[in-house]
Scaffold this motif. Structure first.
Motif, mmCIF file in Angstrom:
data_model
loop_
_atom_site.group_PDB
_atom_site.id
_atom_site.type_symbol
_atom_site.label_atom_id
_atom_site.label_comp_id
_atom_site.label_asym_id
_atom_site.label_seq_id
_atom_site.Cartn_x
_atom_site.Cartn_y
_atom_site.Cartn_z
ATOM 1 N N MET A 79 0.836 -1.200 0.000
ATOM 2 C CA MET A 79 0.000 0.000 0.000
ATOM 3 C C MET A 79 0.874 1.254 0.000
ATOM 4 N N GLY A 80 2.112 1.115 0.482
ATOM 5 C CA GLY A 80 3.038 2.253 0.514
ATOM 6 C C GLY A 80 3.416 2.767 -0.859
ATOM 7 N N GLU A 81 3.078 2.019 -1.918
ATOM 8 C CA GLU A 81 3.333 2.537 -3.264
ATOM 9 C C GLU A 81 2.546 3.824 -3.520
ATOM 10 N N TYR A 82 1.365 3.911 -2.910
ATOM 11 C CA TYR A 82 0.497 5.066 -3.182
ATOM 12 C C TYR A 82 0.910 6.327 -2.430
ATOM 13 N N GLY A 83 1.640 6.179 -1.308
ATOM 14 C CA GLY A 83 1.859 7.326 -0.441
ATOM 15 C C GLY A 83 0.556 7.775 0.182
ATOM 16 N N THR A 84 0.449 9.073 0.451
ATOM 17 C CA THR A 84 -0.754 9.593 1.112
ATOM 18 C C THR A 84 -1.340 10.757 0.312
ATOM 19 N N PRO A 85 -1.946 10.460 -0.840
ATOM 20 C CA PRO A 85 -2.555 11.530 -1.637
ATOM 21 C C PRO A 85 -3.764 12.119 -0.915
ATOM 22 N N ASN A 86 -4.150 13.290 -1.342
ATOM 23 C CA ASN A 86 -5.278 13.982 -0.711
ATOM 24 C C ASN A 86 -6.622 13.588 -1.329
ATOM 25 N N GLU A 97 -7.607 4.359 -5.096
ATOM 26 C CA GLU A 97 -8.331 3.288 -5.784
ATOM 27 C C GLU A 97 -7.444 2.043 -5.884
ATOM 28 N N GLU A 98 -7.985 0.980 -6.442
ATOM 29 C CA GLU A 98 -7.193 -0.252 -6.542
ATOM 30 C C GLU A 98 -6.446 -0.309 -7.875
ATOM 31 N N GLY A 99 -5.307 0.393 -7.900
ATOM 32 C CA GLY A 99 -4.404 0.294 -9.043
ATOM 33 C C GLY A 99 -4.642 1.302 -10.144
ATOM 34 N N PHE A 100 -5.878 1.595 -10.456
ATOM 35 C CA PHE A 100 -6.196 2.467 -11.589
ATOM 36 C C PHE A 100 -7.222 3.519 -11.183
ATOM 37 N N GLN A 125 -4.697 -5.018 -0.561
ATOM 38 C CA GLN A 125 -4.838 -6.144 0.356
ATOM 39 C C GLN A 125 -4.684 -5.700 1.805
ATOM 40 N N PHE A 126 -5.766 -5.191 2.361
ATOM 41 C CA PHE A 126 -5.801 -4.886 3.796
ATOM 42 C C PHE A 126 -7.264 -4.908 4.210
ATOM 43 N N THR A 127 -7.507 -4.884 5.511
ATOM 44 C CA THR A 127 -8.900 -5.038 5.963
ATOM 45 C C THR A 127 -9.394 -3.856 6.790
ATOM 46 N N GLU A 128 -8.488 -3.155 7.443
ATOM 47 C CA GLU A 128 -8.893 -2.028 8.292
ATOM 48 C C GLU A 128 -7.860 -0.918 8.203
ATOM 49 N N GLN A 129 -8.322 0.337 8.331
ATOM 50 C CA GLN A 129 -7.391 1.453 8.444
ATOM 51 C C GLN A 129 -7.265 1.857 9.913
ATOM 52 N N GLU A 184 2.698 13.675 8.898
ATOM 53 C CA GLU A 184 2.380 13.089 10.207
ATOM 54 C C GLU A 184 0.881 13.108 10.481
ATOM 55 N N THR A 185 0.162 13.934 9.763
ATOM 56 C CA THR A 185 -1.314 13.855 9.740
ATOM 57 C C THR A 185 -1.736 14.105 8.309
ATOM 58 N N HIS A 186 -2.759 13.413 7.856
ATOM 59 C CA HIS A 186 -3.126 13.496 6.441
ATOM 60 C C HIS A 186 -4.464 12.820 6.200
ATOM 61 N N TYR A 187 -5.052 13.118 5.048
ATOM 62 C CA TYR A 187 -6.253 12.419 4.599
ATOM 63 C C TYR A 187 -5.856 11.012 4.165
ATOM 64 N N TYR A 188 -6.709 10.023 4.423
ATOM 65 C CA TYR A 188 -6.406 8.671 3.941
ATOM 66 C C TYR A 188 -7.696 7.886 3.814
ATOM 67 N N ASN A 189 -8.011 7.485 2.619
ATOM 68 C CA ASN A 189 -9.182 6.640 2.388
ATOM 69 C C ASN A 189 -8.893 5.744 1.190
ATOM 70 N N ALA A 190 -8.519 4.506 1.484
ATOM 71 C CA ALA A 190 -8.097 3.588 0.422
ATOM 72 C C ALA A 190 -9.149 2.502 0.202
ATOM 73 N N LYS A 191 -9.536 2.318 -1.052
ATOM 74 C CA LYS A 191 -10.494 1.276 -1.404
ATOM 75 C C LYS A 191 -9.872 -0.118 -1.213
ATOM 76 N N HIS A 192 -10.714 -1.060 -0.813
ATOM 77 C CA HIS A 192 -10.220 -2.441 -0.672
ATOM 78 C C HIS A 192 -11.396 -3.393 -0.763
ATOM 79 N N THR A 193 -12.059 -3.384 -1.898
ATOM 80 C CA THR A 193 -13.263 -4.200 -2.061
ATOM 81 C C THR A 193 -13.035 -5.425 -2.941
ATOM 82 N N LYS A 194 -11.986 -5.429 -3.739
ATOM 83 C CA LYS A 194 -11.877 -6.507 -4.733
ATOM 84 C C LYS A 194 -11.683 -7.880 -4.096
#
Lengths: 417, 417
Positions: B145-152, B156-159, B292-296, B330-340
Motif C-alpha cells: 500500500m506504501g506505493e500510493y503514499g498519502t494523496p489527498n 483506488e485499486e491500481g487504476f 490487500q488490507f482489511t482495516e485502516q 504526520e497527519t493526512h487524509y487517507y481513504n483507500a479502497k479495498h473491495t476486490k
C-alpha cells in the motif's frame, strides 16, 4: 558555472559539452564509452565518423582555446563519481549518461536487466554523490516523453491536478512507458522526485521528445568535433532514419498504420533547453518536469514531409508500411503540453525543408558508410529472446539456461515429481 | 495446483507455503536466505525462534504427511529460476522474494542500490522465466500500500478514471512511494504491467497493508513450524512492535504526531488473500491490482488500543512521541479502497483484544530474547550514510569513497583547477 556532463561522449552529450564550454561554462565530461562498445556488439556505427574523446577535446582546445575536462569511468562506481563531484565541485550535473535505446532494451532478458540496472544504479549513485558532497548541486536529468505513453487525455508537464470523489490533489502524471528502456526512465523519475523531497535536492527532469539533426554551431567548426549520427534499427531515431533511407533509395519504413504521434525537436534546441535549465535552476527541494520538444508529428506525415523534400532534390522515394515490431497504439489521441521551456525563453527551430536538406547533404557525404543490413528494426517487442543478429545474444541466452542438474544439489531431499 | 512460493522461508512466505500445502497445492519454496543473512548484518533476530528451512520442511512432513519442495538459490540467477520453472511446471508463482524493509533500504547508498537491484532484477527474471517457459503461469506479486503514499484524494485499486480538459481515460493510479524500498515496488509494478501488455502474461499485484500477528493454524501445529516475529527498528512493523514494547515495559514509541494512517491486516487474511488470487486468476494479458488490507488505523489510535489491552492484562504502559525518523506527512487524509478481495470472498479477521492478547502471550513466552538496543528506529530518512549501529556500514561507506588519486590516471591531460 562548473558543470559535469555525464554521457559526454554521446550523440547529445558531446555537442552539449562544447555548447556550454563555448559559452563560458567550465565543463567536465564523464563517459565510460559503453555506447561505442554497444556499437561493436550490435554491428552498428555512426554514419558520420566520430573521433576518440581525447582527440575531440584536443581539437576543441585547438579551435577555441577552451578546455573540456574528461573523466573516463562508470557511474556504477560510486567511489569514482563521488570523488569527482567532490573534486570538480560542480554547480550542476547534466545527466545524459544512460542506455537510451528502446530496441536495445528489448533484445532479450540480459539487455532488459542491463538497461534498468545501468540506468537506475547510475542515477542513484549521482543523487547520493550530490547529497553527500553538496546538496545544492542542480541535477538536470534527461528523461523521455515516452515515459507518458499515449493516454487518451492531454499530457501535462510532470504533474496533473485530479479531482476525485469531491476532493482534489496535484499528483505525478500517470506513466505508461513502452519499453524496458522507457521504464528505466520512469524508475529514475520516481527516485529523483523522492530524493528532492527527503533531502531537499534540486532537480529538473527533462522529458525529451525525439531529437533530429546532426549539426550544431560547434560541431561544424572541425570534422573532428562531429557528433554521431545513427540510422540503424537499434540506435537510429525515426526522422534521421527516414533521411538516410531516402538518400540511399531505400523505402521509408513506417511501422504499422503510421499513426504514432510523438514530440520532436531539433538538436540545437536540446542544447538551448539544457542551458535554460542551468540558467534557471530548480529551487532547493524542487522536483520539476519540463516536456522538452517543440512540435508534434504523426509518423506517416513525417514520412510524407521527407519524401517531398527528397523528391524536390530529385530523389525517388517510396513509403512502405511494415508490421509494427513494437506493441503500441498505431493510431491514438496525443496532445502534450510543452510551455515551460518556451516560458523560460526557448525559441524553437522548427522542422523545415532547409533543415532536411542539410541532413540530406550530410548523408550524401557519408552514404558509402551505410550498412544496409542494419537499417531494419529487427527487435520485436513480442519476443523475449533470440532476437536475430545482435551480438552473441542467442548463444548467451542458451548459456544462461543452465540444465537443472546444476542446481539439483541445492534442492531438498523431499523433492519429488 | 502447482505453485512456487518465492521467499518461502520468510515471515509470510513460510506460513503461506504450509497454508497452500495443507489445502492440496503442490508447493515448491524458493529462498536464498538473504533475510536471515541481513539479521546477522543488522544484529537483529526473530523474537520467536525459527528453525532452518530443511527442518521446517521435515517437520511439516512429519506432522501432515505432506511434502513441500525446496529450491535454495537466488532469483538474481536467471539460469536457476528458468530451469526451476521449466522443471516444476507451476501454474502460479507467488512472489514474496524481495527485500521488504523501508528502513533497511534507507541505511545508506549501498542498501538503497541493493534493495532496488535485488527486487527489480529478481522480478524481471521471474517474468522472463514465465514468458520463456509458460506464459500462462499466473504471477501473484506482493506489492505494498506504501506505493500510493498519502494523496489527498481517495486511493483506488491500481487504476483511476481521470477526466481532464473534457476527455476521459483510466490510468495507473499515481504513485508517491516513501522509501527506496517502496520505490522498488513501484518499479516492479510498472515492469509487470508492461509485460502483461506486450506478452499477454497474467498478473495480480497485491498492494498489501501492514501485516500483524504471528500465528496461523499451520504454525501452531509444531514449534518447529513457527514463523518469524520481528520487533526491531529495521524489520519490525508497528503493531507487532507495540505489543513487544508493552510486554517489556518499554513506552510505545509513536513517530511524530502519530497521525499516520495506514491499512492493516491479520496474517491469516494474507494467507487467504493469496489463495483467493490463485483460485481466481487474472486473465491472459490482464494486470490487476488488489489493495490487500482489511482495516485502516491511525498510529496514535493503534497505540491507544494496545495500551488498553495491555492495561487490561495488568501491564503498565506509556505512549511516547519521538521525532519522526521518516520524511512523511504526520497527519493526512487517507481513504483507500479495498473491495476486490472482499468481492472474491475474503472474510476479514478484524483486530480485536483477543488477537492482541494472543500476541502478548507469544511475547511473554519469548521476552527474554528481546534485544533492547534494537527496538529504536535508528535509520533516519534525512541522512544518506553512516546510520549508526548497522553492520559495517560506516566502514563500507568510507571504503567506497576512493581517494581521487585512484582515478586521476583515467582523466584527461587537459584537467585543470
Amino acid at each position: 558555472m562548473r558543470v559535469i556532463v555525464a554521457g559526454g561522449d554521446g550523440y547529445l552529450g558531446w555537442p552539449q559539452a562544447m555548447y556550454l564550454s563555448r559559452r563560458g561554462y567550465d565543463v567536465c565530461v564523464v563517459d565510460n564509452f559503453c555506447r561505442r562498445t554497444w556499437d561493436l556488439e550490435c554491428g552498428t556505427d555512426s554514419l558520420v565518423p566520430i573521433w576518440p574523446l581525447q582527440e575531440r577535446v584536443a581539437a576543441w582546445r585547438e579551435r577555441t582555446g577552451k578546455t573540456i575536462d574528461m573523466a573516463i569511468d562508470d557511474l556504477a562506481d560510486y567511489g569514482f563519481i563521488s570523488a569527482l563531484v567532490c573534486d570538480f565541485h560542480p554547480e550542476a550535473i547534466v545527466h545524459y549518461g544512460e542506455q537510451r535505446s528502446a530496441p536495445f532494451s528489448m533484445i532479450d532478458r540480459r539487455h532488459a536487466v542491463l538497461t534498468q540496472v545501468n540506468n537506475v544504479v547510475g542515477n542513484l549513485n549521482l543523487v547520493y554523490a550530490i547529497k553527500e558532497n553538496n546538496p545544492d548541486i542542480h541535477l538536470v536529468k534527461l528523461g523521455t516523453m515516452g515515459e507518458y505513453g499515449t493516454p487518451n487525455i492531454d499530457i501535462e508537464e510532470g504533474f496533473i491536478e485530479i479531482t476525485h470523489n469531491g476532493r482534489t490533489d496535484t499528483l505525478p502524471y500517470p506513466k505508461q512507458p513502452g519499453s524496458f528502456y522507457h521504464l528505466s526512465k520512469v524508475h529514475d523519475s520516481h527516485n529523483i522526485q523522492f530524493v528532492c523531497k527527503i533531502w531537499g535536492l534540486r532537480a529538473t527532469d527533462l522529458n525529451q521528445g525525439v531529437v533530429y539533426g546532426v549539426e550544431t554551431d560547434e560541431t561544424k567548426l572541425d570534422e573532428r568535433l562531429a557528433t554521431r549520427f545513427d540510422y540503424d534499427g537499434i540506435w537510429g531515431t525515426v526522422l534521421n532514419r527516414f533521411c538516410i533511407e531516402a538518400a540511399i533509395g531505400h523505402p521509408l519504413t513506417v511501422h504499422g498504420k503510421g499513426g504514432q504521434t510523438r514530440g520532436y525537436l531539433n538538436i540545437r534546441d536540446t542544447m538551448r533547453c539544457i542551458e535554460l535549465a542551468l540558467e534557471n535552476p530548480a529551487e532547493p527541494g524542487e522536483y520539476r518536469v519540463f516536456n522538452q520538444f517543440t512540435e508534434q508529428f504523426v509518423v506517416s506525415e513525417l514520412a510524407q514531409l521527407i519524401k517531398e523534400a527528397a523528391v524536390h532534390k530529385g530523389m525517388k522515394v517510396d513509403i512502405r508500411s511494415i508490421a509494427d515490431p513494437r506493441v503500441e497504439a498505431e493510431t491514438h489521441y496525443y496532445n502534450a503540453k510543452h510551455t515551460k521551456l518556451i516560458d523560460l525563453g526557448l525559441k524553437p527551430h522548427m522542422l523545415s525543408e532547409t533543415l532536411i536538406d542539410s541532413i540530406f547533404d550530410t548523408v550524401q557525404q557519408h552514404k558509402h558508410r551505410v550498412k544496409l543490413d542494419r537499417i531494419a528494426s529487427l527487435v520485436n517487442w513480442r519476443n523475449a529472446s533470440n532476437q536475430v543478429g545482435y551480438g552473441s545474444v542467442s548463444a548467451k541466452a542458451d548459456e544462461d539456461r543452465k540444465p537443472l542438474k546444476a542446481v539439483a544439489g541445492t534442492r531438498g531431499a523431499s523433492r519429488r515429481r
